[in-house]
Scaffold this motif. Structure first.
Motif, PDB file in Angstrom:
ATOM      1  N   LYS A 263     -35.862  29.785 -66.843  1.00  0.00           N
ATOM      2  CA  LYS A 263     -34.889  29.217 -66.116  1.00  0.00           C
ATOM      3  C   LYS A 263     -33.541  29.970 -66.628  1.00  0.00           C
ATOM      4  CE  LYS A 263     -36.562  24.666 -65.007  1.00  0.00           C
ATOM      5  NZ  LYS A 263     -36.312  23.042 -65.438  1.00  0.00           N
ATOM      6  N   LEU A 264     -33.243  30.106 -67.915  1.00  0.00           N
ATOM      7  CA  LEU A 264     -32.140  30.825 -68.662  1.00  0.00           C
ATOM      8  C   LEU A 264     -31.955  32.143 -67.733  1.00  0.00           C
ATOM      9  CD1 LEU A 264     -29.727  30.805 -70.175  1.00  0.00           C
ATOM     10  CD2 LEU A 264     -30.741  31.275 -72.041  1.00  0.00           C
ATOM     11  N   LYS A 265     -33.195  32.833 -67.727  1.00  0.00           N
ATOM     12  CA  LYS A 265     -33.141  34.161 -67.407  1.00  0.00           C
ATOM     13  C   LYS A 265     -32.646  34.485 -66.041  1.00  0.00           C
ATOM     14  CE  LYS A 265     -36.384  37.751 -68.297  1.00  0.00           C
ATOM     15  NZ  LYS A 265     -37.662  38.245 -68.934  1.00  0.00           N
ATOM     16  N   GLN A 266     -32.819  33.280 -65.095  1.00  0.00           N
ATOM     17  CA  GLN A 266     -32.464  33.329 -63.655  1.00  0.00           C
ATOM     18  C   GLN A 266     -30.961  32.985 -63.402  1.00  0.00           C
ATOM     19  OE1 GLN A 266     -35.003  30.488 -62.003  1.00  0.00           O
ATOM     20  NE2 GLN A 266     -37.080  31.946 -62.354  1.00  0.00           N
ATOM     21  N   VAL A 267     -30.283  32.458 -64.601  1.00  0.00           N
ATOM     22  CA  VAL A 267     -29.008  32.131 -64.527  1.00  0.00           C
ATOM     23  C   VAL A 267     -28.076  33.178 -64.302  1.00  0.00           C
ATOM     24  CG1 VAL A 267     -26.886  31.238 -65.737  1.00  0.00           C
ATOM     25  CG2 VAL A 267     -29.149  29.919 -65.843  1.00  0.00           C
ATOM     26  N   ALA A 274     -24.818  32.125 -71.357  1.00  0.00           N
ATOM     27  CA  ALA A 274     -25.512  32.273 -72.775  1.00  0.00           C
ATOM     28  C   ALA A 274     -24.496  32.030 -73.817  1.00  0.00           C
ATOM     29  CB  ALA A 274     -26.398  33.626 -72.884  1.00  0.00           C
ATOM     30  N   TYR A 275     -23.208  32.492 -73.845  1.00  0.00           N
ATOM     31  CA  TYR A 275     -22.262  32.456 -74.638  1.00  0.00           C
ATOM     32  C   TYR A 275     -21.991  30.922 -74.868  1.00  0.00           C
ATOM     33  CZ  TYR A 275     -17.445  32.164 -76.538  1.00  0.00           C
ATOM     34  OH  TYR A 275     -16.212  31.873 -77.350  1.00  0.00           O
ATOM     35  N   GLU A 276     -21.648  30.152 -73.790  1.00  0.00           N
ATOM     36  CA  GLU A 276     -21.298  28.813 -73.840  1.00  0.00           C
ATOM     37  C   GLU A 276     -22.342  27.933 -74.411  1.00  0.00           C
ATOM     38  OE1 GLU A 276     -18.437  27.544 -73.390  1.00  0.00           O
ATOM     39  OE2 GLU A 276     -17.268  28.927 -72.356  1.00  0.00           O
ATOM     40  N   LEU A 294     -33.007  37.837 -76.706  1.00  0.00           N
ATOM     41  CA  LEU A 294     -34.394  37.319 -76.839  1.00  0.00           C
ATOM     42  C   LEU A 294     -35.073  36.973 -75.783  1.00  0.00           C
ATOM     43  CD1 LEU A 294     -33.512  34.585 -79.907  1.00  0.00           C
ATOM     44  CD2 LEU A 294     -34.406  36.991 -79.983  1.00  0.00           C
ATOM     45  N   LEU A 295     -34.428  36.896 -74.551  1.00  0.00           N
ATOM     46  CA  LEU A 295     -35.097  36.577 -73.368  1.00  0.00           C
ATOM     47  C   LEU A 295     -36.122  37.684 -72.990  1.00  0.00           C
ATOM     48  CD1 LEU A 295     -32.102  35.025 -71.366  1.00  0.00           C
ATOM     49  CD2 LEU A 295     -34.145  33.768 -72.326  1.00  0.00           C
ATOM     50  N   ASP A 296     -35.841  38.756 -73.488  1.00  0.00           N
ATOM     51  CA  ASP A 296     -36.604  39.867 -72.888  1.00  0.00           C
ATOM     52  C   ASP A 296     -37.303  40.310 -74.057  1.00  0.00           C
ATOM     53  OD1 ASP A 296     -35.853  39.901 -70.188  1.00  0.00           O
ATOM     54  OD2 ASP A 296     -33.856  41.057 -70.879  1.00  0.00           O
ATOM     55  N   LYS A 315     -42.378  30.124 -74.222  1.00  0.00           N
ATOM     56  CA  LYS A 315     -41.918  29.714 -72.817  1.00  0.00           C
ATOM     57  C   LYS A 315     -40.514  29.218 -73.413  1.00  0.00           C
ATOM     58  CE  LYS A 315     -45.919  27.967 -70.218  1.00  0.00           C
ATOM     59  NZ  LYS A 315     -46.377  26.884 -69.657  1.00  0.00           N
ATOM     60  N   TRP A 316     -39.928  28.939 -74.637  1.00  0.00           N
ATOM     61  CA  TRP A 316     -38.755  28.218 -75.008  1.00  0.00           C
ATOM     62  C   TRP A 316     -37.857  29.355 -75.752  1.00  0.00           C
ATOM     63  CZ3 TRP A 316     -37.983  23.676 -72.491  1.00  0.00           C
ATOM     64  CH2 TRP A 316     -39.153  22.880 -71.875  1.00  0.00           C
TER      65      TRP A 316
END
Lengths: 454, 454
Positions: A263-267, A274-276, A294-296, A315-316
């Motif tokens: 989900k974060l990757k799609q943002v 990410a910063y906030e 880290l997402l990648d 996944k997290w």
């Protein structure tokens, strides 16, 4: 921002009232402590408030930076207060001495002394609002200076109309508006020396950058003033959008936080979100970018901040507080000048109390040395902790204090306390304990300063 | 923005590639038409793309504004293209003549001629991407100029990396970076004369405002460049928040829109949300503020925009399209110079086709006079309307065209068409009809210009 005729004092007062209403600067019937240097802006502000039927008292800081001129200003403001028939308060600072003993710039010293004393005076007088006379150009200069250094959206809101008990009712008016009011009311003033903060850069802007800009854009100050209002609203919407993402993406379980990788990757926009999201866990821009990387990454990779570890799970992203943060206790022995705590450094020094004010910078505490017993202890706060908050002098649970201060959960988790003989002397960066405060009877002070190292 | 060593051509190309990937500037394998004036920026860009293995063609505009110098530049670029072994395209403009016949500033004339020709050339060559060599300082200057005039958050995004088929791959680099690349690759260049737009103000900034700023903040351009990226992301979040409010607050029923009074009143920040919600219905800042004032008005009060009426009902603000908007038809007779339409004014003139390009400004159409039969008719578009979109020359339903162009519903409702003998010659502000286009065989053109009056 509505236009008004600054040469018409009644119109000026209406504009002032409109601005104060719109920004909720003044509770109904509240009195105002006005900081008056004797310069045009502060004389105009005090006069405007007074002639608007608002109860004011006047406070003047004599920084003793310009010899006889400083004393001339003090006498001028004293007479001005007498003419208005309002109470006059004055203090004298050894600004140079304070600056050199604290090893800070004169400008910074003046700012700390000034706001420290004003806030202490306001509390002592039981007045709910402290007003300074910053006007639109000051705010516009702040925006342009932030922009020149590089900034995010929060660097665009200029000087805020309201910060706690401190208000700036004159932000709706330009320097020229103020001059018009002074002329219309035939008010005298002296050269302003109190707005000493950022003196060098601000004056440089005023004298070398603004004039060529004004030549091309004569209305630039007012136009930027209008823009600031729009940026301020844009920033509110920005914050709302960020909070939506936080609600959707950050899940708390006990002391840990979970963010779903996919989900974060799609943002979009990822870098800013990410910063906030990572900021409350000890990330600056640079660390937040690393955390986003880290997402990648392969599961098991992690980023460590001053307070947390952010681990790439399958996944997290799992955010865990550092162990040192939870259980560590740090002792400060007598004579010790510095100590390293996870996330920040503490410097300690002893100074003579020259009775010239108690700077109220959140990162620095001025403690009555006579109340202290070494070794001091620095530790994380825990449930059940209490103190006697400065100004309140009544026992209060820290958990309750944090609710009043509207601290977020991650912010609460980062709070440390300074203990002397099992009594909390300072909720670090948040509030001094009343029992440990510096009074006129204090001879020596313990000056403790936190420096972030993240 | 990552730092790189601009003296290392390989590192520069990697940085270019990273930037193009991140901003999705180039479809895989796509060719690029590069606008090259002969100045350092555009020579560097063409060279960078070419040596990165990307297929390019070079286009040069000779504006004939500086006599022999203009011709010298043309020869220079032609030789440069030959050295790279890439196709070279050139056109000559009578910029002065065009400016005076169109009664617009030289700079504006040059911009219109340039983008018109480049876009036409790109389409004709079947190349998917047109690249211009704007670099970071151009973008930073744009931000500072917008700010000086007064702006909202959208004035802070500088020059965009991508707008339709037009891309700016060099925005990641400063003027100094480009100079370093030119030195490292020993590339020659001439003085840049093509970036003529906003010449006066931009040059004023460059020569009178930037130098004193640079003195205080030597890294100001790069810092503002980084800030621009942050503002761009902040703007995305701003738009997301606005769309949330639109979804929550604006309900469509047929041709009318309903906004609940109580809910809108509670919105914070109200001024900005009111502006964004009312904007599609013909409101500028001023009208949007008037519409917001309806929240505190008696039922029955209303605000009329060029296209809609916003009525205060008991529980709702009801937004209705103006009747004139739906059914009115306006005739333009031969010789008529001007006509007033609800929401805008149209000016009409006939001009000789000097074969020097077809400006592609959305608000102006250049139509082959030979194809026209008077009177022309101006009317709202309706379902079933079709045209032969310029460049496509294939029949297409307007409803389909609007979907391709991603027009919002309120935007669609505002579209007018210009008809000649029951054939649509111009979907006004959107697309010219291919059959009515100006070609090299055209002798006289009908120049039609829309001016907003809201």
């Amino acid at each position: 921002m509505k236009t008004f005729n600054p040469f018409d004092p009644a119109a000026f007062r209406t504009a002032l009232r409109d601005f104060m209403d719109r920004e909720s600067l003044l509770p109904a019937g509240a009195a105002v402590l006005v900081a008056v240097s004797g310069g045009a802006d502060s004389v105009a502000l005090a006069h405007l408030l007074h002639t608007s039927g608002i109860t004011i008292e006047i406070a003047h800081c004599n920084f003793r930076l310009r010899g006889k001129e400083s004393d001339r200003d003090e006498v001028f403001v004293q007479k001005f207060a007498a003419q208005l028939g309002v109470p006059f308060h004055v203090t004298h600072f050894d600004t140079n001495g304070y600056a050199s003993s604290s090893r800070i710039a004169i400008q910074e010293a003046a700012r700390l002394l000034r706001y420290g004393w004003l806030e202490e005076l306001r509390t002592r007088l039981g007045i709910s609002v402290l007003a300074t006379a910053h006007q639109m150009q000051d705010s516009v200069e702040t925006l342009w200076m932030n922009l020149s250094k590089g900034t995010g959206i929060s660097g665009l809101h200029g000087i805020l109309p309201k910060q706690g008990a401190l208000v700036r009712p004159l932000l709706f008016a330009t320097r020229e508006d103020v001059a018009a009011y002074m002329a219309a009311e035939q008010l005298a003033f002296v050269e302003d020396s109190s707005n000493a903060s950022d003196k060098y850069t601000r004056n440089y802007f005023r004298h070398h950058v603004l004039p060529p800009l004004r030549e091309a854009y004569p209305d630039i100050v007012r136009q930027t003033g209008v823009s600031i209002e729009r940026f301020r609203e844009a920033e509110m919407l920005y914050r709302q959008a960020v909070e939506e993402y936080r609600k959707k993406l950050v899940e708390q379980k006990g002391e840990e936080y979970f963010i779903p990788v996919l989900k974060l990757k799609q943002v979009k926009p990822l870098a800013t979100i990410a910063y906030e999201l990572f900021k409350p866990f000890g990330c600056n821009t640079h660390l937040a970018a690393q955390a986003a990387d880290l997402l990648d990454s392969m599961p098991g990779k992690f980023v460590t901040t001053a307070t947390h570890r952010i681990v790439r799970d399958r996944k997290w992203l799992i955010i865990t507080p550092l162990q040192a943060d939870i259980s560590a206790h740090f002792l400060i022995e007598e004579g010790q000048r510095e100590i390293q705590i996870p996330g920040f450094r503490i410097s300690i020094r002893i100074a003579k109390n020259d009775g010239r004010g108690i700077p109220a910078d959140g990162g620095t505490a001025y403690i009555n040395l006579a109340e202290i017993r070494f070794p001091l202890m620095v530790r994380k706060w825990k449930q059940g902790d209490y103190c006697y908050p400065l100004g309140l002098n009544k026992k209060k649970k820290l958990s309750r204090l944090f609710i009043d201060q509207k601290l977020s959960l991650p912010a609460k988790e980062k709070v440390w306390v300074l203990e002397s003989d099992k009594r909390i002397a300072w909720v670090m960066g948040i509030r001094l304990d009343h029992r440990f405060r510096v009074t006129e009877h204090t001879e020596q002070m313990l000056v403790i300063k936190m420096d972030s190292v993240s």
